[in-house]
Design a protein around this motif. Structure first.
Motif, mmCIF file in Angstrom:
data_model
loop_
_atom_site.group_PDB
_atom_site.id
_atom_site.type_symbol
_atom_site.label_atom_id
_atom_site.label_comp_id
_atom_site.label_asym_id
_atom_site.label_seq_id
_atom_site.Cartn_x
_atom_site.Cartn_y
_atom_site.Cartn_z
ATOM 1 N N ILE A 196 0.874 -1.177 0.000
ATOM 2 C CA ILE A 196 0.000 0.000 0.000
ATOM 3 C C ILE A 196 0.911 1.228 0.000
ATOM 4 N N GLU A 197 1.036 1.838 -1.180
ATOM 5 C CA GLU A 197 1.877 3.018 -1.383
ATOM 6 C C GLU A 197 1.228 3.925 -2.414
ATOM 7 N N PRO A 198 0.219 4.706 -2.005
ATOM 8 C CA PRO A 198 -0.402 5.614 -2.977
ATOM 9 C C PRO A 198 0.643 6.580 -3.535
ATOM 10 N N PRO A 199 0.615 6.893 -4.787
ATOM 11 C CA PRO A 199 -0.355 6.558 -5.819
ATOM 12 C C PRO A 199 -0.012 5.272 -6.581
ATOM 13 N N PHE A 200 1.033 4.572 -6.153
ATOM 14 C CA PHE A 200 1.467 3.375 -6.879
ATOM 15 C C PHE A 200 0.511 2.196 -6.679
ATOM 16 N N ASN A 201 0.085 1.990 -5.444
ATOM 17 C CA ASN A 201 -0.834 0.898 -5.098
ATOM 18 C C ASN A 201 -1.668 1.339 -3.907
ATOM 19 N N TYR A 202 -2.964 1.179 -4.022
ATOM 20 C CA TYR A 202 -3.852 1.519 -2.911
ATOM 21 C C TYR A 202 -5.212 0.881 -3.166
ATOM 22 N N THR A 235 -5.870 -0.669 -6.780
ATOM 23 C CA THR A 235 -5.613 0.115 -7.976
ATOM 24 C C THR A 235 -4.332 0.913 -7.753
ATOM 25 N N GLY A 236 -4.021 1.779 -8.659
ATOM 26 C CA GLY A 236 -2.806 2.588 -8.584
ATOM 27 C C GLY A 236 -1.960 2.337 -9.820
ATOM 28 N N SER A 237 -0.954 3.155 -10.023
ATOM 29 C CA SER A 237 -0.180 3.085 -11.266
ATOM 30 C C SER A 237 0.512 1.738 -11.462
ATOM 31 N N ASP A 238 1.115 1.169 -10.420
ATOM 32 C CA ASP A 238 1.791 -0.122 -10.575
ATOM 33 C C ASP A 238 0.802 -1.240 -10.877
ATOM 34 N N VAL A 239 -0.301 -1.253 -10.155
ATOM 35 C CA VAL A 239 -1.302 -2.307 -10.326
ATOM 36 C C VAL A 239 -1.963 -2.200 -11.696
ATOM 37 N N GLU A 240 -2.294 -0.995 -12.126
ATOM 38 C CA GLU A 240 -2.940 -0.840 -13.431
ATOM 39 C C GLU A 240 -1.972 -1.186 -14.567
#
Length: 91
Positions: A7-13, A21-26
């Motif tokens: 959990i590291e917004p905006p990468f993963n949240y 969601t988030g940039s890494d997950v998408e």
């Protein structure tokens, strides 16, 4: 396919509905789709568990690992990460 994330917004949240969601997950979702991988399980993990989890094969991919000479012995990084390390000045 299992993909571990932090959990590291905006990468993963988690969004308001509880969906990761988030940039890494998408980005991972897009790549998996392009590869024809239809079944993906996203696993929330703690940083200290990322590398041991890969080594135990608890998951197939992860985000959040720092690229270093020591992690190169245990995991494979994309080629752009490897070239970036080689271009960094050595201390």
């Amino acid at each position: 396919m299992k993909f571990a994330y932090l959990i590291e917004p905006p990468f993963n949240y988690l969004d308001k509905t509880g969906r990761v969601t988030g940039s890494d997950v998408e980005l991972a979702r897009h790549v998996f789709c392009q590869l024809g991988i239809k079944s993906v399980e996203f696993v929330e993990a703690e940083f200290a568990d990322l590398l041991p989890g890969l080594n135990r094969r608890d998951w197939h991919m992860t985000t959040g690992l720092a690229y270093s000479e020591s992690t190169l012995h245990d995991v494979h990084f994309c080629s752009s990460m490897e070239s970036n390390l080689k271009q960094q000045p050595q201390r």
